[in-house]
Design a protein around this motif. Structure first.
Motif, PDB file in Angstrom:
ATOM      1  N   ALA A  67       3.261   6.164   3.451  1.00 47.34           N
ATOM      2  CA  ALA A  67       3.696   7.166   4.427  1.00 47.34           C
ATOM      3  C   ALA A  67       2.532   8.075   4.840  1.00 47.34           C
ATOM      4  N   HIS A  68       1.749   8.477   3.866  1.00 46.01           N
ATOM      5  CA  HIS A  68       0.610   9.345   4.157  1.00 46.01           C
ATOM      6  C   HIS A  68      -0.423   8.616   5.017  1.00 46.01           C
ATOM      7  N   ARG A  69      -0.752   7.404   4.642  1.00 43.09           N
ATOM      8  CA  ARG A  69      -1.756   6.625   5.387  1.00 43.09           C
ATOM      9  C   ARG A  69      -1.305   6.323   6.814  1.00 43.09           C
ATOM     10  N   GLN A  70      -0.003   6.086   6.995  1.00 46.28           N
ATOM     11  CA  GLN A  70       0.520   5.741   8.313  1.00 46.28           C
ATOM     12  C   GLN A  70       0.967   6.975   9.099  1.00 46.28           C
ATOM     13  N   ASP A  71       0.948   8.120   8.442  1.00 44.58           N
ATOM     14  CA  ASP A  71       1.433   9.373   9.044  1.00 44.58           C
ATOM     15  C   ASP A  71       2.848   9.191   9.600  1.00 44.58           C
ATOM     16  N   HIS A  72       3.676   8.556   8.766  1.00 46.07           N
ATOM     17  CA  HIS A  72       5.069   8.303   9.154  1.00 46.07           C
ATOM     18  C   HIS A  72       5.897   8.353   7.877  1.00 46.07           C
ATOM     19  N   HIS A  73       6.700   9.380   7.734  1.00 43.59           N
ATOM     20  CA  HIS A  73       7.336   9.683   6.457  1.00 43.59           C
ATOM     21  C   HIS A  73       8.830   9.386   6.465  1.00 43.59           C
ATOM     22  N   PRO A  74       9.270   8.560   5.508  1.00 44.53           N
ATOM     23  CA  PRO A  74      10.693   8.210   5.437  1.00 44.53           C
ATOM     24  C   PRO A  74      11.499   9.280   4.723  1.00 44.53           C
ATOM     25  N   GLU A  75      12.800   9.178   4.857  1.00 45.73           N
ATOM     26  CA  GLU A  75      13.692   9.937   3.990  1.00 45.73           C
ATOM     27  C   GLU A  75      13.891   9.073   2.758  1.00 45.73           C
ATOM     28  N   LEU A  76      13.751   9.662   1.585  1.00 44.61           N
ATOM     29  CA  LEU A  76      13.915   8.933   0.335  1.00 44.61           C
ATOM     30  C   LEU A  76      15.065   9.550  -0.451  1.00 44.61           C
ATOM     31  N   SER A  77      15.921   8.703  -0.956  1.00 42.99           N
ATOM     32  CA  SER A  77      16.979   9.137  -1.864  1.00 42.99           C
ATOM     33  C   SER A  77      16.691   8.453  -3.188  1.00 42.99           C
ATOM     34  N   VAL A  78      16.188   9.237  -4.149  1.00 39.75           N
ATOM     35  CA  VAL A  78      15.688   8.682  -5.403  1.00 39.75           C
ATOM     36  C   VAL A  78      16.713   8.870  -6.513  1.00 39.75           C
ATOM     37  N   HIS A  79      17.009   7.769  -7.194  1.00 40.96           N
ATOM     38  CA  HIS A  79      17.978   7.763  -8.291  1.00 40.96           C
ATOM     39  C   HIS A  79      17.341   7.093  -9.506  1.00 40.96           C
ATOM     40  N   PHE A  80      18.052   7.065 -10.613  1.00 45.02           N
ATOM     41  CA  PHE A  80      17.516   6.539 -11.862  1.00 45.02           C
ATOM     42  C   PHE A  80      16.993   5.115 -11.718  1.00 45.02           C
ATOM     43  N   LYS A  81      17.788   4.213 -11.154  1.00 43.61           N
ATOM     44  CA  LYS A  81      17.382   2.814 -11.063  1.00 43.61           C
ATOM     45  C   LYS A  81      17.352   2.284  -9.628  1.00 43.61           C
ATOM     46  N   HIS A  82      17.374   3.158  -8.660  1.00 43.92           N
ATOM     47  CA  HIS A  82      17.244   2.687  -7.285  1.00 43.92           C
ATOM     48  C   HIS A  82      16.728   3.799  -6.368  1.00 43.92           C
ATOM     49  N   CYS A  83      16.247   3.361  -5.222  1.00 46.88           N
ATOM     50  CA  CYS A  83      15.737   4.282  -4.213  1.00 46.88           C
ATOM     51  C   CYS A  83      16.162   3.754  -2.849  1.00 46.88           C
ATOM     52  N   VAL A  84      16.707   4.637  -2.030  1.00 45.21           N
ATOM     53  CA  VAL A  84      17.061   4.286  -0.657  1.00 45.21           C
ATOM     54  C   VAL A  84      15.945   4.821   0.242  1.00 45.21           C
ATOM     55  N   VAL A  85      15.374   3.926   1.036  1.00 50.34           N
ATOM     56  CA  VAL A  85      14.305   4.287   1.968  1.00 50.34           C
ATOM     57  C   VAL A  85      14.886   4.213   3.377  1.00 50.34           C
ATOM     58  N   ARG A  86      14.691   5.281   4.132  1.00 46.82           N
ATOM     59  CA  ARG A  86      15.270   5.368   5.478  1.00 46.82           C
ATOM     60  C   ARG A  86      14.182   5.810   6.453  1.00 46.82           C
ATOM     61  N   PHE A  87      13.955   4.986   7.479  1.00 48.30           N
ATOM     62  CA  PHE A  87      12.949   5.296   8.491  1.00 48.30           C
ATOM     63  C   PHE A  87      13.606   5.559   9.843  1.00 48.30           C
ATOM     64  N   SER A  88      13.095   6.557  10.548  1.00 45.13           N
ATOM     65  CA  SER A  88      13.400   6.799  11.948  1.00 45.13           C
ATOM     66  C   SER A  88      12.237   7.609  12.514  1.00 45.13           C
ATOM     67  N   THR A  89      12.138   7.624  13.822  1.00 46.57           N
ATOM     68  CA  THR A  89      11.052   8.378  14.456  1.00 46.57           C
ATOM     69  C   THR A  89      11.668   9.566  15.182  1.00 46.57           C
ATOM     70  N   HIS A  90      11.655  10.696  14.519  1.00 51.09           N
ATOM     71  CA  HIS A  90      12.324  11.890  15.044  1.00 51.09           C
ATOM     72  C   HIS A  90      11.736  12.357  16.369  1.00 51.09           C
ATOM     73  N   ASP A  91      10.415  12.254  16.522  1.00 49.27           N
ATOM     74  CA  ASP A  91       9.805  12.780  17.742  1.00 49.27           C
ATOM     75  C   ASP A  91      10.112  11.958  18.990  1.00 49.27           C
ATOM     76  N   VAL A  92      10.650  10.734  18.831  1.00 45.54           N
ATOM     77  CA  VAL A  92      11.081   9.958  20.002  1.00 45.54           C
ATOM     78  C   VAL A  92      12.596   9.849  20.074  1.00 45.54           C
ATOM     79  N   GLY A  93      13.281  10.399  19.077  1.00 43.94           N
ATOM     80  CA  GLY A  93      14.735  10.381  19.069  1.00 43.94           C
ATOM     81  C   GLY A  93      15.332   8.997  18.924  1.00 43.94           C
TER      82      GLY A  93
END
Length: 111
Positions: A67-93
């Motif tokens: 995310a840092h290298r691409q300058d594009h940051h996902p929403e992350l939902s972090v849990h004990f044994k799983h992680c949900v990764v969610r991408f969208s581009t807010h600045d283009v809606g």
């Protein structure tokens, strides 16, 4: 200068909102990602499952690096044994190439 913190603008994808046909075509190239939301809240997301919290946090740290290298940051939902990764581009809606590119890079972490 520490190159780990330097973004490469030449690699940054052009950010424009994709049309529905572009979204469907690009989503078909990604395994396990799904479309969620609608309108400006549309996103792609995937749940990654791990054996324990150490693997989950290692994955989250690797995603943060991408995310840092691409300058594009996902929403992350972090849990004990799983992680949900969610991408969208807010600045283009909506969704852009940046979302699909980053999703493919995240998938590559576990390939």
């Amino acid at each position: 200068m520490n190159t780990i913190h330097k973004t490469n603008e030449a690699l940054a994808p052009v950010r424009r909102a994709f049309k529905a046909t572009e979204i469907v075509a690009n989503l078909a190239k990604l395994e396990g990602w799904r479309l969620t939301g609608d309108g400006a809240a549309v996103a792609i997301e995937k749940t990654f499952t791990f054996a324990n919290d150490h693997e989950t946090i290692s994955f989250v740290n690797a995603v943060a690096f991408i995310a840092h290298r691409q300058d594009h940051h996902p929403e992350l939902s972090v849990h004990f044994k799983h992680c949900v990764v969610r991408f969208s581009t807010h600045d283009v809606g909506g969704l852009s190439m940046a979302d699909f590119d980053c999703a493919a890079r995240v998938d590559a972490l576990l390939a």
